[in-house]
Design an enzyme around this catalytic site. Structure first.
Site, PDB file in Angstrom:
ATOM      1  N   ILE A  79       1.068   6.684   1.835  1.00 23.47           N
ATOM      2  CA  ILE A  79       0.579   7.438   0.682  1.00 23.47           C
ATOM      3  C   ILE A  79      -0.809   7.990   1.004  1.00 23.47           C
ATOM      4  CG2 ILE A  79       0.106   7.307  -1.797  1.00 23.47           C
ATOM      5  CD1 ILE A  79       3.038   6.627  -1.045  1.00 23.47           C
ATOM      6  N   ASP A 120     -14.592  -9.877  -7.471  1.00 25.52           N
ATOM      7  CA  ASP A 120     -14.070  -9.922  -6.106  1.00 25.52           C
ATOM      8  C   ASP A 120     -12.776 -10.730  -6.134  1.00 25.52           C
ATOM      9  OD1 ASP A 120     -13.426 -10.301  -3.486  1.00 25.52           O
ATOM     10  OD2 ASP A 120     -15.383 -11.059  -2.854  1.00 25.52           O
ATOM     11  N   LEU A 121     -11.678 -10.051  -5.946  1.00 26.41           N
ATOM     12  CA  LEU A 121     -10.353 -10.684  -6.074  1.00 26.41           C
ATOM     13  C   LEU A 121     -10.113 -11.754  -5.015  1.00 26.41           C
ATOM     14  CD1 LEU A 121      -8.446  -7.344  -6.717  1.00 26.41           C
ATOM     15  CD2 LEU A 121      -8.671  -9.190  -8.394  1.00 26.41           C
ATOM     16  N   SER A 134       5.049  -3.115   0.723  1.00 20.98           N
ATOM     17  CA  SER A 134       4.935  -1.940   1.601  1.00 20.98           C
ATOM     18  C   SER A 134       6.230  -1.743   2.384  1.00 20.98           C
ATOM     19  CB  SER A 134       3.788  -2.124   2.592  1.00 20.98           C
ATOM     20  OG  SER A 134       3.826  -1.093   3.568  1.00 20.98           O
ATOM     21  N   THR A 179       2.890  -9.477   7.419  1.00 21.85           N
ATOM     22  CA  THR A 179       3.171 -10.853   6.973  1.00 21.85           C
ATOM     23  C   THR A 179       2.788 -11.018   5.505  1.00 21.85           C
ATOM     24  OG1 THR A 179       2.667 -11.537   9.229  1.00 21.85           O
ATOM     25  CG2 THR A 179       2.853 -13.271   7.612  1.00 21.85           C
ATOM     26  N   TYR A 205      -0.877  -7.713   8.278  1.00 19.13           N
ATOM     27  CA  TYR A 205      -0.593  -6.970   7.035  1.00 19.13           C
ATOM     28  C   TYR A 205       0.870  -7.127   6.650  1.00 19.13           C
ATOM     29  CZ  TYR A 205      -0.076  -2.902   3.925  1.00 19.13           C
ATOM     30  OH  TYR A 205       0.197  -2.072   2.857  1.00 19.13           O
ATOM     31  N   LYS A 239       2.736  -8.647   3.252  1.00 17.82           N
ATOM     32  CA  LYS A 239       3.633  -7.859   2.393  1.00 17.82           C
ATOM     33  C   LYS A 239       5.017  -8.498   2.293  1.00 17.82           C
ATOM     34  CE  LYS A 239       0.658  -4.896   1.055  1.00 17.82           C
ATOM     35  NZ  LYS A 239       0.206  -4.920  -0.352  1.00 17.82           N
TER      36      LYS A 239
HETATM   37  N1  LIG Z   1      -1.859   3.895   0.708  1.00 18.04           N
HETATM   38  C1  LIG Z   1      -0.773   3.575   1.377  1.00 18.04           C
HETATM   39  O1  LIG Z   1      -0.330   4.307   2.276  1.00 18.04           O
HETATM   40  C2  LIG Z   1      -0.039   2.298   1.075  1.00 18.04           C
HETATM   41  C3  LIG Z   1       1.251   2.116   1.604  1.00 18.04           C
HETATM   42  C4  LIG Z   1       1.946   0.958   1.315  1.00 18.04           C
HETATM   43  C5  LIG Z   1       1.369  -0.020   0.516  1.00 18.04           C
HETATM   44  N2  LIG Z   1       0.109   0.176   0.028  1.00 18.04           N
HETATM   45  C6  LIG Z   1      -0.448  -0.897  -0.801  1.00 18.04           C
HETATM   46  O2  LIG Z   1      -0.833  -0.351  -2.026  1.00 18.04           O
HETATM   47  C7  LIG Z   1      -1.921  -1.080  -2.578  1.00 18.04           C
HETATM   48  C8  LIG Z   1      -3.043  -0.121  -2.940  1.00 18.04           C
HETATM   49  O3  LIG Z   1      -3.430   0.548  -1.758  1.00 18.04           O
HETATM   50  P1  LIG Z   1      -4.360   1.849  -1.790  1.00 18.04           P
HETATM   51  O4  LIG Z   1      -4.034   2.585  -0.554  1.00 18.04           O
HETATM   52  O5  LIG Z   1      -4.274   2.518  -3.091  1.00 18.04           O
HETATM   53  O6  LIG Z   1      -5.809   1.154  -1.595  1.00 18.04           O
HETATM   54  P2  LIG Z   1      -7.287   1.733  -1.904  1.00 18.04           P
HETATM   55  O7  LIG Z   1      -8.147   1.151  -0.845  1.00 18.04           O
HETATM   56  O8  LIG Z   1      -7.259   3.198  -2.069  1.00 18.04           O
HETATM   57  O9  LIG Z   1      -7.648   1.054  -3.289  1.00 18.04           O
HETATM   58  C9  LIG Z   1      -7.758  -0.335  -3.367  1.00 18.04           C
HETATM   59  C10 LIG Z   1      -8.566  -0.725  -4.584  1.00 18.04           C
HETATM   60  O10 LIG Z   1      -8.699  -2.154  -4.565  1.00 18.04           O
HETATM   61  C11 LIG Z   1     -10.065  -2.504  -4.715  1.00 18.04           C
HETATM   62  N3  LIG Z   1     -10.351  -3.727  -3.955  1.00 18.04           N
HETATM   63  C12 LIG Z   1     -10.196  -3.920  -2.626  1.00 18.04           C
HETATM   64  N4  LIG Z   1     -10.612  -5.152  -2.284  1.00 18.04           N
HETATM   65  C13 LIG Z   1     -11.040  -5.752  -3.433  1.00 18.04           C
HETATM   66  C14 LIG Z   1     -11.580  -7.023  -3.736  1.00 18.04           C
HETATM   67  N5  LIG Z   1     -11.798  -7.941  -2.792  1.00 18.04           N
HETATM   68  N6  LIG Z   1     -11.888  -7.298  -5.009  1.00 18.04           N
HETATM   69  C15 LIG Z   1     -11.699  -6.370  -5.987  1.00 18.04           C
HETATM   70  N7  LIG Z   1     -11.202  -5.150  -5.757  1.00 18.04           N
HETATM   71  C16 LIG Z   1     -10.866  -4.844  -4.491  1.00 18.04           C
HETATM   72  C17 LIG Z   1     -10.859  -1.334  -4.143  1.00 18.04           C
HETATM   73  O11 LIG Z   1     -12.172  -1.286  -4.685  1.00 18.04           O
HETATM   74  C18 LIG Z   1      -9.989  -0.157  -4.579  1.00 18.04           C
HETATM   75  O12 LIG Z   1     -10.344   0.298  -5.864  1.00 18.04           O
HETATM   76  C19 LIG Z   1      -2.299  -2.105  -1.502  1.00 18.04           C
HETATM   77  O13 LIG Z   1      -1.691  -3.332  -1.789  1.00 18.04           O
HETATM   78  C20 LIG Z   1      -1.713  -1.506  -0.236  1.00 18.04           C
HETATM   79  O14 LIG Z   1      -1.444  -2.471   0.751  1.00 18.04           O
HETATM   80  C21 LIG Z   1      -0.596   1.299   0.278  1.00 18.04           C
END
Ligand SMILES: NC(=O)c1ccc[n+]([C@@H]2O[C@H](COP(=O)([O-])OP(=O)(O)OC[C@H]3O[C@@H](n4cnc5c(N)ncnc54)[C@H](O)[C@@H]3O)[C@@H](O)[C@H]2O)c1
Length: 255
Positions: free
Chosen positions: A192, A67-68, A146, A161, A159, A163
């Site tokens: 995405i 758990d990060l 982001s 803040t 969120y 980023k």
């Molecule tokens: N998807 C988008 O549209 C988007 C846009 C801009 C930025 N982002 C950023 O990209 C990054 C990835 O986003 P995503 O959409 O791929 O997310 P996602 O939810 O699809 O994947 C996140 C991963 O992190 C893991 N995770 C989450 N909380 C955790 C914890 N406490 N301990 C361990 N593992 C944990 C989850 O199990 C998962 O495998 C994030 O930082 C997000 O803010 C995403």
């Protein structure tokens, strides 16, 4: 479909949140470069499934369940990784969450917990892995920010803040670590279409508007659209690039 960077072969790439979404694409993409990949994620089963797929392609993926948001658990896991795997050459701080709240209608606990995931674990991994990267003579750190930083969506204050904090961390750490040949950059994705986004936030109307009206390029963005940028920033091809945030959002944000 991605270029091959020969210098990434046998490099050790650590990815947080490497089991799903953008992180899963990163794990599979770096494994295909013949890098050794280590992922830190709560979703161990999915991580192991990816590792199995990669093993069939002769690629090595190590999976650590953690758990990060739990700093002592994270620190312990990073110490174990230091004993069990090679020195990390490329660190990708990627895990994050994007909750929506009206105005500031959230508790201090929710605010702090979001920081713990979206910012504090980025700091902890850097702090714990940097000394060995320095000893090894250099490396590349990439953090996922982001494009919301520029768009400033009204229901994503907390969120945004976090980023913005990531961009601050990238800029100052890059300045401080540059003399050790450690580069620090960020990728700022647009919207995405990951599995979780599709489940939680995407509506057909919002998606249509984003692609056809708000982005300059009418392209549906998937994790694949980001991979070339992460690969480039990890590789020696970008050896003179540091302290930068590259926005990959089809030309939506006025960055
Ligand atoms: N998807 C988008 O549209 C988007 C846009 C801009 C930025 N982002 C950023 O990209 C990054 C990835 O986003 P995503 O959409 O791929 O997310 P996602 O939810 O699809 O994947 C996140 C991963 O992190 C893991 N995770 C989450 N909380 C955790 C914890 N406490 N301990 C361990 N593992 C944990 C989850 O199990 C998962 O495998 C994030 O930082 C997000 O803010 C995403």
């Amino acid at each position: 479909m991605f270029p091959v960077y020969p210098d990434l072969k046998n490099k050790h790439v650590l990815i947080t949140g490497g089991s799903n979404g953008i992180g899963e694409a990163l794990t599979r993409t770096f494994a295909q470069q013949a890098s050794e990949v280590t992922i830190l994620d709560l979703d161990k089963d999915k991580g192991l499934k990816i590792a199995k797929d990669c093993e069939n392609l002769n690629c090595k993926v190590n999976v650590y369940s953690v758990d990060l948001t739990n700093t002592s658990e994270l620190t312990k896991t990073l110490n174990l990784i230091k004993q069990e795997t090679p020195i990390v050459d490329v660190l990708i701080n990627n895990a994050g969450y994007d909750p929506r709240y009206p105005l500031l209608e959230m508790s201090e606990e929710e605010w702090n917990h979001l920081f713990q995931l979206n910012v504090v674990h980025y700091f902890i991994t850097c702090r714990e892995l940097l000394p060995d990267m320095i000893k090894a003579g250099g490396g590349s750190i990439i953090m996922t920010s982001s494009h919301v930083f520029w768009i400033a969506k009204p229901d994503m204050i907390a969120y945004n803040t976090t980023k913005a904090a990531v961009i601050g961390l990238v800029r100052s750490l890059a300045t401080a670590a540059g003399k050790h040949h450690i580069r620090v950059n960020a990728v700022a994705p647009g919207w995405i279409m990951t599995e979780r986004q599709l489940e939680q936030w995407v509506t057909p109307e919002a998606k249509q508007k984003t692609i056809n009206e708000l982005q300059s390029i009418p392209l549906e963005l998937t994790p694949d659209e980001l991979m070339g940028t992460y690969l480039f920033l990890a590789s020696e091809s970008s050896r003179a690039i540091t302290r930068q945030t590259i926005v990959v959002d089809g030309g939506y944000a006025q960055s």
